[in-house]
Design a protein around this motif. Structure first.
Motif, mmCIF file in Angstrom:
data_model
loop_
_atom_site.group_PDB
_atom_site.id
_atom_site.type_symbol
_atom_site.label_atom_id
_atom_site.label_comp_id
_atom_site.label_asym_id
_atom_site.label_seq_id
_atom_site.Cartn_x
_atom_site.Cartn_y
_atom_site.Cartn_z
ATOM 1 N N ILE A 1 -4.891 14.185 -1.756
ATOM 2 C CA ILE A 1 -4.924 12.729 -1.972
ATOM 3 C C ILE A 1 -3.590 12.119 -1.554
ATOM 4 O O ILE A 1 -3.532 11.127 -0.805
ATOM 5 C CB ILE A 1 -5.234 12.404 -3.446
ATOM 6 C CG1 ILE A 1 -6.672 12.816 -3.794
ATOM 7 C CG2 ILE A 1 -5.044 10.912 -3.716
ATOM 8 C CD1 ILE A 1 -6.967 12.785 -5.294
ATOM 9 N N TYR B 1 -3.109 12.200 2.225
ATOM 10 C CA TYR B 1 -3.906 11.213 2.949
ATOM 11 C C TYR B 1 -3.347 9.804 2.728
ATOM 12 O O TYR B 1 -3.379 8.965 3.640
ATOM 13 C CB TYR B 1 -5.363 11.288 2.508
ATOM 14 C CG TYR B 1 -6.266 10.354 3.297
ATOM 15 C CD1 TYR B 1 -6.554 10.608 4.637
ATOM 16 C CD2 TYR B 1 -6.796 9.206 2.713
ATOM 17 C CE1 TYR B 1 -7.363 9.755 5.373
ATOM 18 C CE2 TYR B 1 -7.605 8.337 3.437
ATOM 19 C CZ TYR B 1 -7.880 8.618 4.769
ATOM 20 O OH TYR B 1 -8.669 7.759 5.500
ATOM 21 N N GLN B 2 -2.843 9.532 1.536
ATOM 22 C CA GLN B 2 -2.238 8.223 1.282
ATOM 23 C C GLN B 2 -1.038 7.970 2.189
ATOM 24 O O GLN B 2 -0.774 6.834 2.585
ATOM 25 C CB GLN B 2 -1.818 8.111 -0.188
ATOM 26 C CG GLN B 2 -2.983 7.948 -1.152
ATOM 27 C CD GLN B 2 -2.535 7.875 -2.608
ATOM 28 O OE1 GLN B 2 -1.523 8.453 -2.978
ATOM 29 N NE2 GLN B 2 -3.296 7.166 -3.425
ATOM 30 N N ALA C 1 -7.931 8.489 -2.782
ATOM 31 C CA ALA C 1 -6.730 8.065 -2.064
ATOM 32 C C ALA C 1 -6.728 6.555 -1.848
ATOM 33 O O ALA C 1 -5.670 5.907 -1.899
ATOM 34 C CB ALA C 1 -6.627 8.794 -0.729
ATOM 35 N N PRO D 1 -0.420 5.591 -5.731
ATOM 36 C CA PRO D 1 0.297 6.847 -5.434
ATOM 37 C C PRO D 1 1.136 7.359 -6.598
ATOM 38 O O PRO D 1 1.195 8.571 -6.843
ATOM 39 C CB PRO D 1 1.168 6.461 -4.226
ATOM 40 C CG PRO D 1 0.413 5.347 -3.567
ATOM 41 C CD PRO D 1 -0.219 4.576 -4.688
#
Length: 328
Positions: free
Chosen positions: A255, A258-259, A280, A285
């Motif tokens: 996650i 990908y963020q 994500a 975050p």
């Protein structure tokens, strides 16, 4: 005789081809790459009285005794119970063996696995034997987690990294080891095993693909509010805690990755790609990073065999996981 794995060929030629051997080797690398087989193969070569090139002959008295498990100059030290510590009394027995004269007049060989299972007292009791083993004694220490091995133990050994095979070689080997499995299944098992082919075989035998499918289905239902954290925690009773925390740590990392990158090629295995991408997009975050830190801390406790309430721990994990969407 221990199996010879193709990814160990170069290392084997280096080890077995030596005219003189160190008094202690620390063979280290990830679990599931054949370190024990390599150590047993070297042990047989060192004890053999009539070696055939780089291999033990398999026919002399020493080889026959070793195969029967009755070689008087061979000592194997491992935990008395799986996943337990190696006790100081066990190490003292090893020390007594090391100071004895070889009964067959050749070498004595000691194998210790895993060396990180020794507690501080046990490790300290081994130090003198590592530094000055009596007679022609070779100690073969195996470590799956060398960061947990005391520096005083490491410094007394020749440290030898054991190779993790590449994907192509691993898949080729798995095609023979698991002829009933498709290439896609082998690739998935290898990914779940972090690239270790022997671990991939063990995971298949343990039904881990089926366990993961159950967990993935549960995670999807949790996010759709079709199942409560307490229900899921109870339903996963057969899934080993280390596996669960490995997967959730991996998903949290995917996650975060990908963020930062928006790289769809880095979303992991197909079964969780859409979930990873969804979380994500929906989760802050900072919230994911906090969960990742919590997961890593709990995983350390799990691996250290801490006395944890399994259901409550999983409920805490799932409550945090369910709260990820919508955090900013």
């Amino acid at each position: 005789m221990a199996e010879a794995y193709p990814w160990q060929d170069t290392l084997w030629q280096q080890l077995a081809g030596r005219s003189q051997h160190a008094h202690a080797y620390l063979l280290h690398g990830p679990a599931g790459i054949g370190k024990r087989a390599l150590a047993e193969r070297l042990m047989a070569r060192l004890l053999c009285r009539s070696p055939a090139g780089l291999e033990a002959c398999g026919q002399c008295k020493a080889c026959l005794l070793l195969a029967a498990g009755t070689h008087p100059d061979n000592f194997i030290l491992e935990p008395e119970e799986a996943d337990k510590a190696i006790k100081v009394d066990q190490v003292r027995e090893l020390v007594s063996f090391v100071v004895q004269t070889a009964q067959l007049g050749g070498r004595k060989v000691v194998l210790v696995e895993p060396v990180e299972a020794m507690n501080l007292n046990a490790a300290n009791a081994l130090l003198k034997s590592l530094e000055e083993p009596s007679g022609d004694t070779v100690l073969l220490l195996i470590s799956h987690q060398p960061s947990r091995v005391l520096p005083t133990v490491k410094s007394r050994c020749v440290q030898q990294t054991c190779p993790l095979p590449g994907e192509a070689m691993s898949l080729a080997w798995l095609a023979h080891a698991l002829p009933e499995s498709s290439q896609d299944e082998c690739r998935e098992l290898l990914t779940l095993a972090a690239g270790s082919p022997l671990t991939a075989v063990r995971l298949r035998e343990q039904g881990v693909r089926e366990q993961r499918a159950q967990v993935v289905d549960g995670v999807k239902k949790l996010l759709k509010q079709q199942q409560a954290p307490s229900q899921l925690a109870e339903s996963w009773s057969a899934v080993p805690l280390p596996l669960l925390f490995d997967w959730f740590c991996d998903w949290a990392l995917l996650i975060l990755r990908y963020q930062m990158t928006r790289d769809e090629a880095g979303l992991g295995l197909a079964d969780m790609r859409k979930v990873v991408q969804y979380l994500a997009d929906k989760a802050a975050p900072g919230r994911v990073l906090a969960l990742q830190e919590w997961l890593l801390a709990q995983r350390q406790k799990v691996l250290a065999k801490a006395n944890l309430n399994r259901v409550l721990l999983l409920e805490a994990l799932l409550v945090q996981w369910a709260s990820l969407p919508g955090q900013g």
